[in-house]
Write a protein that holds these residues in place. Structure first.
Motif, short mmCIF file in Angstrom:
data_model
loop_
_atom_site.label_atom_id
_atom_site.label_comp_id
_atom_site.label_asym_id
_atom_site.label_seq_id
_atom_site.Cartn_x
_atom_site.Cartn_y
_atom_site.Cartn_z
N LEU A 1 -11.50 9.12 -12.29
CA LEU A 1 -10.17 8.67 -11.86
C LEU A 1 -9.41 7.92 -12.96
O LEU A 1 -8.18 7.81 -12.90
N LEU A 2 -10.11 7.40 -13.96
CA LEU A 2 -9.44 6.70 -15.05
C LEU A 2 -8.53 7.62 -15.87
O LEU A 2 -7.68 7.15 -16.62
N LEU B 1 -1.24 2.79 -11.09
CA LEU B 1 -1.85 1.70 -10.35
C LEU B 1 -2.76 2.24 -9.25
O LEU B 1 -3.89 1.75 -9.07
N ALA B 2 -2.29 3.26 -8.52
CA ALA B 2 -3.11 3.83 -7.45
C ALA B 2 -4.41 4.41 -8.00
O ALA B 2 -5.49 4.21 -7.42
N SER B 3 -4.32 5.11 -9.14
CA SER B 3 -5.51 5.68 -9.76
C SER B 3 -6.46 4.58 -10.23
O SER B 3 -7.68 4.69 -10.09
N VAL C 1 0.84 -1.20 0.00
CA VAL C 1 0.00 0.00 0.00
C VAL C 1 0.87 1.25 0.00
O VAL C 1 0.60 2.22 -0.72
N LYS C 2 1.96 1.24 0.81
CA LYS C 2 2.87 2.39 0.83
C LYS C 2 3.51 2.63 -0.53
O LYS C 2 3.74 3.77 -0.94
N ALA C 3 3.81 1.52 -1.23
CA ALA C 3 4.46 1.64 -2.53
C ALA C 3 3.56 2.26 -3.59
O ALA C 3 4.04 2.72 -4.63
#
Length: 454
Positions: free
Chosen positions: A443-444, A258-260, A249-251
Motif C-alpha cells: 500500500l505504500l 493519506l488514505a493509502s 473519514v469521508k474526506a
C-alpha cells in the motif's frame, strides 16, 4: 515563543516517551507478557493438557486479551482526539489516561503466580494499556507544533531513542533488584529487595507498581513544560466528535496519499505490535527462556532500538520518512521469516544438535533487529503522518492515525491465535505477521513521500 522555551517544550515532550516506554518494555514484552505466558501455560498443564497444547492455549489466551484491548483502543481513539480538537484541551484527557496507566499497571501486583486469576491479570494489564495508548495519541498530536516538517523526523527519532533508553534503565533495575530467577535470586545474585517473597513471585509482580511509579515521577517534566493549545471556546461533546470523525473519514476519498498511508500503517504497525506483544512470549514458550534471560534480551534490544532510532531520525531528515519506512519493513519481514523457521530442533529445516545454543544466539540477533528497526519504523511513521497533517487539526489527524494503528490492532493477535490453534505450535503461530508487513509495504506505493496536508 523563545528558543529556550521551545527547547524545553521538546524536552518535555521527549519525557513522555521516557515515562511511558516501560509499559511496553516491561509489561507488554519482556517481563509481564512472558510471566503471564509461563503462569498460564503451567495452569493449563496442571489441568491435564499436554505440554505443547498447554503452551498453545496460553498463547491463544494472551492473543484473545490483546485482541479485545486492540478493539477498544481502535474504536475509541479518533473520537477522543476529535473531542480534544473541538475544545482545544488535551491536558485533562492526558491526566485521565495517565491515571488509567498508573492504576492498571499497579493492579498487576495482585496477580496470582499459581494461575488462580488469569483473567484479572489480563483485565488490569488491559486497563492500563488502553490508558497508555490513548495518552500516546494526544502526545503524538503535539509533534507538528515542535518544529517544521524537515525537523520533526529528527525530533521524533530522538524522542523514541530517549524513550528506549528509559525502558532499558527501568528493565535493568527490575532485573538487578526485583525479578527472581529459578534460584530465587535476582540477576545481581541477591534476594528480591524490600523483603519481597521469591516463592510467590513478588519480585516479578512488583513490575506493576514499579512501572506505575516510574510513569508518575517522570511525567512531571512533561506536565511542567508542555502546555495546552489555546482553548477554542467550544464544548467537545461526543456527538460533535462523531460528526467530525465521520466528516474526516469521508474526506479521505479525496486524499489518496493519506488514505493509502493510513491503510498501510494500519497493517505494518499491527504487525510490529504483534512482534512486540509476542516476542517475549515466543522466547518463554518456544525457547524455554527464564524471565531474567528474556530481560537481558530486552536490554540488548532496547539499547539497539535507542541507537537505531537516533540514526533513523538522521536518515529521515536526509532522505525523508518513506524510504526509511520501506527499509525497516523489509528488515523486519526477514526477521519474522527467521523466527518462524527456527526451533530448538531445527533451523530452516536443517536439524540442530541437541542442546545447541545457535537458536539462542540467532534470537538475540533478531531481538536487536526487532528493537532497532521497530524503533525506526515508529519514529519515521510519526514523521510521515506529520507531512499529512493540518496543524490546526493535529489531534483529530492523529486520532485517525491512532485509529489506523489500532482499528485492526485485534488482527495480529487474532491471526496469531488462530494460526496457533490451527498448527498447535506457538512458533508457527507467528507466521501471519509476515503477511501483514508485506501488505503494508504494498500500500505504500500510493503514498506521496512529501506528504499531503489537504
Amino acid at each position: 515563543m523563545s528558543e529556550i522555551s521551545t527547547r524545553k517544550r521538546i524536552w518535555g515532550w521527549w519525557f513522555f516517551d521516557w515515562a511511558s516506554q516501560p509499559y511496553h518494555t516491561l509489561l507488554v514484552t519482556f517481563v509481564f507478557g512472558p510471566f503471564f505466558a509461563a503462569v498460564a501455560s503451567q495452569a493449563f498443564l496442571d489441568q491435564g493438557l499436554e505440554p505443547e497444547a498447554a503452551k498453545a492455549q496460553a498463547q491463544t489466551m494472551w492473543s484473545m486479551g490483546m485482541t479485545i484491548i486492540g478493539l477498544l483502543i481502535g474504536f475509541g481513539a479518533p473520537f477522543m482526539g476529535a473531542m480534544a480538537d473541538i475544545s482545544g484541551r488535551k491536558r485533562p484527557w492526558l491526566i485521565g489516561f495517565s491515571l488509567m496507566y498508573v492504576l492498571g499497571a499497579w493492579g498487576i501486583w495482585y496477580s496470582d503466580a499459581a494461575g488462580g486469576n488469569l483473567w484479572w491479570m489480563l483485565v488490569t494489564f488491559g486497563f492500563g494499556f488502553i490508558g497508555a495508548e490513548f495518552a500516546l495519541i494526544f502526545a503524538n498530536s503535539q509533534l507538528p507544533g515542535l518544529g517544521d516538517k524537515d525537523d520533526v523526523g529528527a525530533i521524533s527519532g530522538s524522542g523514541f531513542a530517549f524513550g528506549y533508553l528509559g525502558g532499558v534503565l527501568a528493565l535493568f533495575i527490575m532485573l538487578l533488584l526485583f525479578v527472581e530467577q529459578g534460584s530465587g535470586k535476582t540477576l545481581a545474585g541477591i534476594a528480591p529487595i524490600l523483603g519481597l517473597d521469591a516463592e510467590t513471585r513478588e519480585g516479578t509482580r512488583a513490575v506493576g507498581p514499579f512501572t506505575a511509579m516510574w510513569f508518575a515521577i517522570f511525567m512531571v517534566p512533561y506536565f511542567l513544560w508542555v502546555k495546552d493549545d489555546a482553548r477554542t471556546g467550544q464544548r467537545g461533546t461526543f456527538g460533535a466528535a462523531v460528526k467530525l470523525v465521520v466528516t474526516s473519514v469521508k474526506a479521505l476519498r479525496l486524499r489518496k496519499s493519506l488514505a493509502s498511508y493510513l491503510g498501510s500503517s494500519m497493517l505494518y504497525r499491527d504487525a510490529l505490535n504483534g512482534l512486540y506483544s509476542f516476542g517475549g512470549v515466543y522466547a518463554a514458550l518456544v525457547l524455554g527462556w527464564e524471565i531474567t534471560l528474556i530481560g537481558i534480551f530486552g536490554i540488548i534490544s532496547a539499547i539497539a532500538a535507542a541507537g537505531f532510532s537516533w540514526v533513523g531520525g538522521i536518515a529521515d531528515k536526509r532522505f525523508g520518512p518513506k524510504p526509511v519506512i520501506i527499509a525497516a519493513i523489509l528488515v523486519l519481514t526477514l526477521v519474522c521469516l527467521t523466527v518462524v523457521n527456527m526451533s530448538r530442533e531445527s533451523l530452516f529445516g536443517l536439524p540442530l544438535t541437541q542442546g545447541s545454543s545457535l537458536p539462542d544466539a540467532i534470537f538475540f540477533g533478531c531481538g536487536m533487529l526487532i528493537g532497532g528497526f521497530g524503533g525506526i519504523l515508529q519514529a519515521a511513521s510519526r514523521s510521515l503522518m506529520v507531512r499529512h497533517t493540518d496543524p490546526q487539526k493535529a489531534t483529530e489527524s492523529f486520532g485517525l492515525y491512532g485509529l489506523s494503528g489500532r482499528a485492526t490492532a485485534f488482527l495480529a493477535p487474532m491471526l496469531i491465535g488462530l494460526a496457533t490453534l490451527w498448527t498447535g505450535s506457538a512458533r508457527l503461530g507467528i507466521a501471519p505477521v509476515i503477511f501483514l508487513f508485506l501488505l503494508g509495504l504494498l500500500l505504500l506505493r500510493w503514498v506521496k513521500a512529501e506528504g499531503d496536508q489537504g
